[in-house]
Structures are given as C-alpha cells and as structure tokens.
Write an enzyme that holds these catalytic residues in place. Sequence first.
Site, PDB file in Angstrom:
ATOM      1  N   ARG A  61       0.832  -1.204   0.000  1.00  0.00           N
ATOM      2  CA  ARG A  61       0.000   0.000   0.000  1.00  0.00           C
ATOM      3  C   ARG A  61       0.868   1.255   0.000  1.00  0.00           C
ATOM      4  O   ARG A  61       0.448   2.309  -0.484  1.00  0.00           O
ATOM      5  CB  ARG A  61      -0.959   0.008   1.199  1.00  0.00           C
ATOM      6  CG  ARG A  61      -1.839   1.253   1.279  1.00  0.00           C
ATOM      7  CD  ARG A  61      -3.085   1.036   2.119  1.00  0.00           C
ATOM      8  NE  ARG A  61      -2.784   0.634   3.468  1.00  0.00           N
ATOM      9  CZ  ARG A  61      -2.523   1.485   4.479  1.00  0.00           C
ATOM     10  NH1 ARG A  61      -2.506   2.787   4.255  1.00  0.00           N
ATOM     11  NH2 ARG A  61      -2.269   1.034   5.693  1.00  0.00           N
ATOM     12  N   TYR A 118     -16.080  15.104 -18.708  1.00  0.00           N
ATOM     13  CA  TYR A 118     -16.588  13.741 -18.620  1.00  0.00           C
ATOM     14  C   TYR A 118     -17.684  13.700 -17.559  1.00  0.00           C
ATOM     15  O   TYR A 118     -17.524  14.256 -16.468  1.00  0.00           O
ATOM     16  CB  TYR A 118     -15.427  12.820 -18.277  1.00  0.00           C
ATOM     17  CG  TYR A 118     -15.770  11.393 -17.949  1.00  0.00           C
ATOM     18  CD1 TYR A 118     -16.613  10.644 -18.756  1.00  0.00           C
ATOM     19  CD2 TYR A 118     -15.211  10.788 -16.829  1.00  0.00           C
ATOM     20  CE1 TYR A 118     -16.896   9.324 -18.451  1.00  0.00           C
ATOM     21  CE2 TYR A 118     -15.488   9.466 -16.517  1.00  0.00           C
ATOM     22  CZ  TYR A 118     -16.331   8.736 -17.326  1.00  0.00           C
ATOM     23  OH  TYR A 118     -16.616   7.431 -17.026  1.00  0.00           O
ATOM     24  N   ASP A 191      -6.960  16.930 -16.985  1.00  0.00           N
ATOM     25  CA  ASP A 191      -7.160  15.532 -17.349  1.00  0.00           C
ATOM     26  C   ASP A 191      -6.640  15.361 -18.776  1.00  0.00           C
ATOM     27  O   ASP A 191      -7.245  15.854 -19.727  1.00  0.00           O
ATOM     28  CB  ASP A 191      -8.642  15.176 -17.255  1.00  0.00           C
ATOM     29  CG  ASP A 191      -8.913  13.693 -17.529  1.00  0.00           C
ATOM     30  OD1 ASP A 191      -8.115  13.055 -18.240  1.00  0.00           O
ATOM     31  OD2 ASP A 191      -9.947  13.183 -17.048  1.00  0.00           O
ATOM     32  N   LYS A 216      -7.135   3.771 -20.583  1.00  0.00           N
ATOM     33  CA  LYS A 216      -7.324   4.135 -21.984  1.00  0.00           C
ATOM     34  C   LYS A 216      -6.004   4.049 -22.757  1.00  0.00           C
ATOM     35  O   LYS A 216      -5.413   2.982 -22.848  1.00  0.00           O
ATOM     36  CB  LYS A 216      -7.939   5.530 -22.056  1.00  0.00           C
ATOM     37  CG  LYS A 216      -9.119   5.763 -21.101  1.00  0.00           C
ATOM     38  CD  LYS A 216     -10.282   4.823 -21.330  1.00  0.00           C
ATOM     39  CE  LYS A 216     -11.555   5.246 -20.613  1.00  0.00           C
ATOM     40  NZ  LYS A 216     -11.457   5.397 -19.161  1.00  0.00           N
TER      41      LYS A 216
END
Length: 401
Positions: A61, A118, A191, A216
């Site tokens: 983590r 988005y 973004d 993506k």
Amino acid sequence: MRRFETRAVHAGERRGGGGREPDTSNPISTPIYASTTFWHPDVQTTDRVLGGEEAGYSYTRYGNPTVTAFEEAIAALESPRGGARSFAFASGMAALHAALLAAELSPGGRVLAAEQLYGSTATLLVQIFGSSGVEVRFADFYDLKSLQRRVEELNPRALVVESISNPLLRVADVPRLAELSRSAGAALIVDNTFGTPYLQRPLELGADIVVHSATKYLSGHGDLTAGVVTAGPPYDAALDQVRKLTGGILGPFEAWLALRGLKTLPLRVERQCENSTRLAGFLAEHPKVRRVNHLSMEDHPDREVARRTLSGPSGLLSFELDTEGREGVFRFLNALEVCVRTPSLGDVYTLATHPATSSHRDLPPSRRERLGVGENLVRVSVGIEHPEDIKEDIARALEEV
C-alpha cells in the site's frame, strides 16, 4: 535527454544488478512483485524504511517495485526534465479524486470546472465534494475573457479541465489557463487522458497536476483498469499521503500490464491519429452525417489553440447523425461489425459509443443538450486497424440510419 519514443520503451525498467542474481541473469522486463510485504536484513532497516529515512519497500500500500516502475515511466514521459512524480491508482476516477484532494478542496473552498467534462467527473465534483461542503461551479473554459471574470469573482482553489474534452473534442488553452490559475493562487488540474503525453505535456505548459485514466491510451489494450497522477511540489507530497491513507492503489499485475502497454504508446497514437483524420474526412462528406468534431476539420473552433498546444489531432472523433432521437443511432451502432460497441476509448480496436447513454448518462437531458451531447451524437475512438476496413464498416452501418 532521450526522445519520447525511446523513453516510452525503456523508462522505469529494472535492469543492471542490485539483486541476488549475477548481472548476466537480470530480466529485461520488470518482474511482477506479487507480495504484500517486504523483509529487510534487520529490524533497524525496517524501521528506517517505514520512517522514510531509507529508500526501500515495506508494504505494498506504501509502494511496490512493479508499480514504482510504471510510475517512473509515466513521470519520464510527462515531465522529462524532472521535478515531478507520478502516482498510480486503481482507476482514473480514483486518480482524479486524489488530485482534487491534493489541491486541498476542503469545506468552504471552491472549485471551478469546465462545463464540458466527462460526466462522471462532473458527478464526482457535485455529489462527493459538493456534499462535503466544497462549492462547485462550472464555466465555459473556452471563453477566456468570461472565465477570467469568474476566476476573479470566485477565487477558486482549483481549476479542472480536460486537455481535449469528452466527447466534442474542444481543446483547452492550457498556457492561458495556467496564467489565470496562478493569478488566483489556484491549482490547475488537467485531465490529459485524450491528449496523452505523446500529444501534450500539460506540466510543461504550466499545469500543476495532470491526471490520466491509464485504462485508456496509456495501457492501450483494454485489459486493465488504472489511473495515474503526475505533479511536482507541493502537490506530490500530498498525493503520496492520499494514496497511502485512502488505499486506492494500483495492483502489481495491472502495473506490469500498463508498463508493457506504455512501450507502444507512440506507435499506437500515431496510427490512431492518422486513421481518425482519414475517417473524419470521409464522414464530413457523407450525406447522413450533419457534423464532424475532429481537430483536422477547418471549422473546428479551437484549431489555433490545437496548433499551439498539441502535436497531433488525437485518435478520437465524434459526429452527429442526420436523424432525430436515439433510434437511428442505435441502428447504426448495432450494424457495426469491425468497430466494437463499448463505452471506453483508447484501445487498439476501434470503439464506438453513444455518449448520451454512456459517458454522460448521469447528466440531466437538458444539460446534455446545452453542452451539445445530443441523442444523435456518436463518439468513435479510432483503433489501429487498416483505415479502409474501418471506413467500410462505418459506411455500411450508416446505410441503416
């Protein structure tokens, strides 16, 4: 400083000794470190590693060698001159959430976001941050004079925009936005999922924080979910802490896949840009298409901005069918054979989607219409297939409209 294509292939890889094996036996591909914890020769070393006094790994983590390799590769692409770090997350939305937290969007603060975002990003801002006391406002980021007045009026802590908007492909003037954000003491969050570091590096244009849905283009093969944030001081330290505490980390298997996919990023994006340009030209002449949104179009409203801030036209386009309602769009989508019907993008396959029922379905219909996301809009993420096969498939499906 090596060129982008070379960095994409080699950055982040663990080679050249330092392990138990002799140098002649080191793997050329970074291994998958499928371990939750790491041991050290003595507890004193463990104490120093956990305390940040000595480099190393203790608990996945907090960090994992495979994940770190991917993060270093992204940092080498987004910030080749150094000064920034990348942090991997389990999804693009987790990455965006962390970026907003790093910008200190606490109760009472304001965030000014582009209207053409988005859909899930807008929903995250309103439902998660808005319900926590953050004042969320939206504005037209492509009218810079009006935006400047809004920034002066609201004094926001962060500005949020996409380098290339979803799904109408508006291009943000990142250098001008960076000037506005600096004048207000705000963080500029970009973004860059659609742009990719191959077409634009927002940090070099003045942005403070860059976010990607690595699901993506970065990974590029539709086989993993991931997100990544890149930033320099002081936001990098905040991102490190957010990742440790919220736990939305990327797993080592996914990091290995993402690192592998990253190596072909420039090849894929170059081919996708070429294919999308050819397809846009074909669609612009088709009688059943009203309008095409692509950066190669002479009537694109941001042609000048794109020339200054991007090195290519992107592999995405959207177009309006000459029909009303969604029935004709659905017939078109259902008739596709080469192109894949899916709500994602950035894959090696050509992907077609209906934004009104996918990426922007959470927005009220009235707002979708105001933003230009009508029922007759189709978004195509152009893949790396032969361009004539893509064109022929779409031409045949258009006969159903």
